[in-house]
Design a protein around this motif. Structure first.
Motif, PDB file in Angstrom:
ATOM      1  N   ASP A 113       0.851  -1.177   0.000  1.00  0.00           N
ATOM      2  CA  ASP A 113       0.000   0.000   0.000  1.00  0.00           C
ATOM      3  C   ASP A 113       0.898   1.243   0.000  1.00  0.00           C
ATOM      4  O   ASP A 113       2.061   1.181   0.422  1.00  0.00           O
ATOM      5  N   ASP A 148      -9.617   2.681   4.540  1.00  0.00           N
ATOM      6  CA  ASP A 148      -8.728   1.578   4.883  1.00  0.00           C
ATOM      7  C   ASP A 148      -9.347   0.616   5.900  1.00  0.00           C
ATOM      8  O   ASP A 148      -8.732  -0.386   6.255  1.00  0.00           O
ATOM      9  N   ALA A 206     -13.845  -2.221   4.754  1.00  0.00           N
ATOM     10  CA  ALA A 206     -14.009  -3.627   4.363  1.00  0.00           C
ATOM     11  C   ALA A 206     -13.888  -4.582   5.541  1.00  0.00           C
ATOM     12  O   ALA A 206     -14.387  -5.718   5.480  1.00  0.00           O
ATOM     13  N   ALA A 228      -6.917  -2.501   5.785  1.00  0.00           N
ATOM     14  CA  ALA A 228      -6.970  -3.442   4.662  1.00  0.00           C
ATOM     15  C   ALA A 228      -5.817  -3.245   3.678  1.00  0.00           C
ATOM     16  O   ALA A 228      -5.324  -2.128   3.503  1.00  0.00           O
ATOM     17  N   ARG A 229      -5.404  -4.338   3.055  1.00  0.00           N
ATOM     18  CA  ARG A 229      -4.459  -4.232   1.938  1.00  0.00           C
ATOM     19  C   ARG A 229      -5.295  -4.004   0.679  1.00  0.00           C
ATOM     20  O   ARG A 229      -5.831  -4.932   0.080  1.00  0.00           O
ATOM     21  N   ASN A 230      -5.404  -2.735   0.290  1.00  0.00           N
ATOM     22  CA  ASN A 230      -6.338  -2.388  -0.780  1.00  0.00           C
ATOM     23  C   ASN A 230      -5.814  -1.304  -1.716  1.00  0.00           C
ATOM     24  O   ASN A 230      -6.591  -0.671  -2.430  1.00  0.00           O
TER      25      ASN A 230
END
Length: 491
Positions: free
Chosen positions: A158, A200, A203, A243-245
């Motif tokens: 990220d 972040d 989700a 989150a890894r987004n």
């Protein structure tokens, strides 16, 4: 402000005269009459409205109901009732409430939960109906199959991950090459609420498992658990599970769920009734782990020598021990007073809801929840691996260490910010525990704690620092050592 921003047989049990029919204990007529008769009336002198923790002699429905009636007879009403732990939270304006209730049958102890009167604006003020806050909640079915973990995978960082020195320090960046954690794992963040719309966090915030506890009763409405005046809970949640987004940062366990359990008032207080509600709701809603980056107000240390403080400490401890017996792992910040918790001498900051006084303290005075049995107590480290200057410490009190100085994480209004404190260290440990739960699905909370300690990296005491005490494998600054995310996900 108490957030940390900068631990027989059946026949032998039957009452005389009772009978057993098809395995069910049937009370005699005399016992039935005793169970339903009104509680004795006590003297009532009207004064300030106060809240009380009332501990029942036996944790069951019958005894708890009896104590609820005694509360009413003593000029009070029930805010919340927990028969499974034998605790009733009550409110009364009877200045003789504690003395009158303490002598009633079924009452073990009674203690005021604060030193300031309950203001009409307080969320607990004027609640008149008793509520069993967890009776109607169903805990999710236990997972009995080990799900395993992912193999090595390519991870796209990220944008701000390069600024997260803390993740590299505990091997989280390497752990993410193996897994980001299991979505089945739930970490309850007992704090000031979580901004559910943060890009972040959105989700990973489980709104169905979130609630506000400021009234002493779990409220699942969206508004009840949203943050109002503080980014603290949102910052903590980001460290655990941002989150890894492709946006901002990544948490220690970017794929696990977090729930917001709001226990911090707009004034920054975490009163016992809110904390007890938080622990009980977290367990009932299926949390595997709780993070507790605070101490319970208004006393930095709750002392056995004072009847109010002793009773409240008992009530909170019952909630904590109950959740742990049900398999929950509770993780807590050690505190930011740069104090040796193993050798307490003086407290000059309590009570913080009225006028603090300087008082001597000793081993009978406890930081709750951090010093309660079974709680994982976390100290804070800097980017160089040293103990943070603000961090509490103490041989036999600190269980494990984690980064807590200058930690970048999520804040309100969709932003990011840096904060320091054992509050920031604790969620690193909660996040690693979530990775462990992801890779050891059968593990109970106590087993997760053992794994945390076994996989931590030993950190020796600084040369010549006698306050640290102990060995590299267990000392007063770092406990079992620096938490290790990579080892948590390796077999």
């Amino acid at each position: 402000m108490s957030l940390y921003p900068v631990k027989a047989r059946l026949t032998a049990c039957l009452a005389v005269g009772a009978v057993v029919s098809f395995g069910i204990l049937v009370p005699t007529a005399a016992q039935a009459a005793e169970a339903t008769k009104p509680a004795p009336v006590v003297e009532i002198v009207r004064g300030d409205v106060m809240n009380y923790a009332v501990n029942v002699t036996r944790a069951n429905n019958g005894q708890t109901k009896k104590v609820e009636r005694a509360v009413v007879a003593a000029g009070g009403h029930v805010i919340a009732s927990y028969p499974q732990i034998g605790v009733v939270i009550a409110q009364s304006d009877n200045t003789l409430f504690r003395e009158g209730l303490a002598g009633q049958q079924g009452v073990e102890s009674v203690g005021a939960t604060r030193t300031a009167p309950v203001a009409p604006t307080d969320p607990t003020y004027g609640i008149v109906e008793p509520v069993a806050t967890t009776d109607s909640l169903q805990r999710r079915a236990a997972v009995t199959k080990d799900e395993g973990v992912e193999g090595h995978r390519e991870v796209v960082p990220d944008p701000s991950e390069s600024l997260q020195w803390d993740m590299a320090a505990i091997g989280a960046d390497q752990a993410h090459q193996i897994t980001d954690g299991d979505k089945k794992v739930l970490v309850a963040v007992l704090d000031s609420g979580i901004e559910a719309t943060h890009p972040d966090l959105a989700a990973n915030v489980d709104q169905s498992k979130s609630a506000g506890c400021l009234s002493g009763v779990a409220d699942g409405s969206y508004e009840s658990w949203q943050p109002t005046t503080s980014s603290h809970g949102t910052h903590v949640a980001g460290t655990i599970a941002a989150a890894r987004n492709g946006v901002g940062i990544a948490g220690v366990a970017p794929a696990v769920r977090v729930s917001a359990v709001k226990v911090v008032s707009d004034d920054g207080f975490i009163y016992p009734e809110a904390a007890i509600c938080g622990f009980m709701f977290a367990e009932a809603s299926g949390a595997d782990i709780t993070n507790n980056s605070y101490y319970i107000d208004p006393w930095q240390f709750w002392c056995d020598s004072d009847p109010d403080q002793r009773a409240v400490k008992t009530a909170v401890d019952r909630a904590v021990q109950y959740t742990q017996q049900k398999g929950v792992l509770n993780v807590a910040a050690a505190g930011n007073s740069a104090m040796d918790l193993a050798n307490k001498v003086e407290d000059d900051s309590s009570p913080n809801d009225t006028v603090p006084v300087v008082r001597p303290i000793d081993a009978g005075c406890t930081d709750i929840p951090a010093e309660l049995d079974g709680v994982v107590t976390v100290s804070s480290t800097t980017s160089t691996g040293a103990l943070s200057s603000f961090s509490n410490y103490g041989l036999g009190v600190i269980d494990i260490a984690a980064p807590g100085s200058a930690i970048l994480s999520t804040v309100l209004n969709g932003g990011y910010g840096t904060s320091s404190g054992t509050s920031m260290a604790s969620p690193h440990v909660a996040g690693v525990a979530a990775l462990l739960q992801s890779t050891h699905r059968r593990a109970t909370g106590s087993q997760l704690a053992d794994l945390l300690y076994a996989q931590a990296n030993d950190v020796a005491c600084p040369a010549g620092v006698t306050a640290c005490a102990g060995t590299p494998a267990d000392n007063g600054y770092f406990g079992a050592g620096l938490v290790d995310a990579l080892e948590a996900v390796q077999r």
